[in-house]
Design an enzyme around this catalytic site. Sequence first.
Site, PDB file in Angstrom:
ATOM      1  N   CYS A  56      29.145  -3.774  20.766  1.00 31.54           N
ATOM      2  CA  CYS A  56      29.869  -2.581  20.308  1.00 31.54           C
ATOM      3  C   CYS A  56      31.376  -2.793  20.186  1.00 31.54           C
ATOM      4  O   CYS A  56      32.076  -1.952  19.611  1.00 31.54           O
ATOM      5  CB  CYS A  56      29.595  -1.421  21.245  1.00 31.54           C
ATOM      6  SG  CYS A  56      27.846  -0.971  21.337  1.00 31.54           S
ATOM      7  N   CYS A  80      26.192  12.008  23.286  1.00 30.29           N
ATOM      8  CA  CYS A  80      25.823  10.629  22.964  1.00 30.29           C
ATOM      9  C   CYS A  80      26.270  10.302  21.537  1.00 30.29           C
ATOM     10  O   CYS A  80      26.114  11.120  20.636  1.00 30.29           O
ATOM     11  CB  CYS A  80      24.311  10.439  23.049  1.00 30.29           C
ATOM     12  SG  CYS A  80      23.580  10.870  24.639  1.00 30.29           S
ATOM     13  N   HIS A 120      29.290   5.827  15.243  1.00 25.54           N
ATOM     14  CA  HIS A 120      29.449   4.520  15.886  1.00 25.54           C
ATOM     15  C   HIS A 120      28.700   3.423  15.129  1.00 25.54           C
ATOM     16  O   HIS A 120      27.693   2.904  15.606  1.00 25.54           O
ATOM     17  CB  HIS A 120      28.971   4.610  17.334  1.00 25.54           C
ATOM     18  CG  HIS A 120      29.188   3.385  18.157  1.00 25.54           C
ATOM     19  ND1 HIS A 120      30.180   2.463  17.884  1.00 25.54           N
ATOM     20  CD2 HIS A 120      28.534   2.926  19.273  1.00 25.54           C
ATOM     21  CE1 HIS A 120      30.118   1.495  18.783  1.00 25.54           C
ATOM     22  NE2 HIS A 120      29.135   1.748  19.632  1.00 25.54           N
TER      23      HIS A 120
END
Length: 396
Positions: free
Chosen positions: A83, A213, A344
Site C-alpha cells: 500500500c 474502511c 485507495h
Amino acid sequence: MSIRTFVVGVGMTKFEKPGSKEWDYPDMAREAGTKALEDAGVAYDRIQQAYVGYVYGESTSGQRAVYELGITGIPVINVNNNCSTGSTALFLARQAVKSGTVDCALALGFEKMQKGSLGSTYEDREQPMLNHLKELFPLFEWGGEPVAPYMFGAAGREHMEKYGTTPEQFAKIGWKNHKHSVNNPYAQFQEEYSLDDIKAARVVYEPLTKLQCSPTSDGSGAAVIASERFVDEHDLWDRAVEIAGQSMVTDTKDTFTDKSAITLVGAKMSRLAAEQAYEEAGMGASDVQVVELHDCFSTNELLTYEALGLAAEGEGGKLVDSGDNTYGGRWVVNPSGGLISKGHPLGATGLAQCSELTWQLRGQADKRQVENVTGALQHNIGLGGAAVVTVYKPAR
C-alpha cells in the site's frame, strides 16, 4: 552539499469503483502523467528517469504505462511496496534527484483492482504477511474476516484495552473523512454521513464498520520531481514545493518481539520514519498545518496521530474529541477525504497524497484549502512492510 528537491508538477485521476468505468491502466497513467507534466510545464523528453508503482499487474506494466507519455529510452523502474507503493516511487524519484544522478524524474502510480476485499494473487508460495499473522493470531481472535480489517481492527482493540479509546472515537474519524471528501472532485465517495450512520454501518471487524474502511479503487497519480538547478533553469519557482525531509523505514525486530497488534500494523515503523523525516527537514509536527496520512482504516488514523507526534502515546482519542484533526483545529488531517472516502488504488495513493499537499501549499485546494499553510506532512504505509513519511514546505 545537499541537493534540494522539489515537486514541480502533480496530477491525478478521479478515483473510481473498480469496474464502474471503461478504462485500463494505460488510460489512467496517461491522464495523471499528462496532468503532472502540464502542471510542471515540462515536456516528457526532459524526464530523465521514471519510477512507476503498481501492486496488481504484469511485469513491465510501468513501461507500458509511461509509453503513453513518450518513448525516449530512459530508465523506467517498476515499483511494488504494497500500500506504500506510490510513496515508494516518490521516494526513489526524489533519491535520484537528491543524489545528483538526474535533475528531473517522474514518479507515477496506478492501480486497476478487483472488486471486494484484498486477497492474495499466488497460492503456491508463502504469503509475505505470514510472519505478521503468526504473531497476531495468539493475541486476537480471527473469525475468517478479510485479513486487513482483522489486523487493523485488532490494533484498534489493543488501543481500547490499553488506553480506554472508544468505538465512537474511531467512528468520528470515519465521519470526518467522509465529510471532508464532499469537497474533493477526485474522491471516489463524495457523500456526507452522520455519526450514527457511521456507527450503524455493517461491522467488518470490531470496532470497524464498513464506513471506517477504505474501499478498493481504480486510479492514478503522478508527480514531477526536480533539482534546484532544474527549477532555476526553467523558472519553475511559482509552482515548486520543496520536499524538506523524507524517510522510508521497514520492519524492525520490534515488529515480531513486542507481542503487540499496534506494532504489527506498523506504528513503530511510522514513528521512526517520522522522526527521521523531521530531522532532515529541521521541522516537527508543530510546524505543519495539514496532514495526509494513511487511514486505510479509522483505527490506523488514530494510531498514526501518535506515531507522527500529533498526540502523545495513548492520547489519539483525545485529539479526536478536541476537534484538532479538522478545520478550525490545530491540524487538518486528510482534507482530501483520505483513503476511507477518496479511495485507495494501492499504487496511486501515495502520489494522490503528494498531489493534495502540493495543492494545499500552493493555495490551490479550492473548497478544501487550509488557511496559512507553511508546512505539510505525508504518511503512507504498506504492511509487510514499509512506511514513508514526507515533509513539505514552500520553495521560498
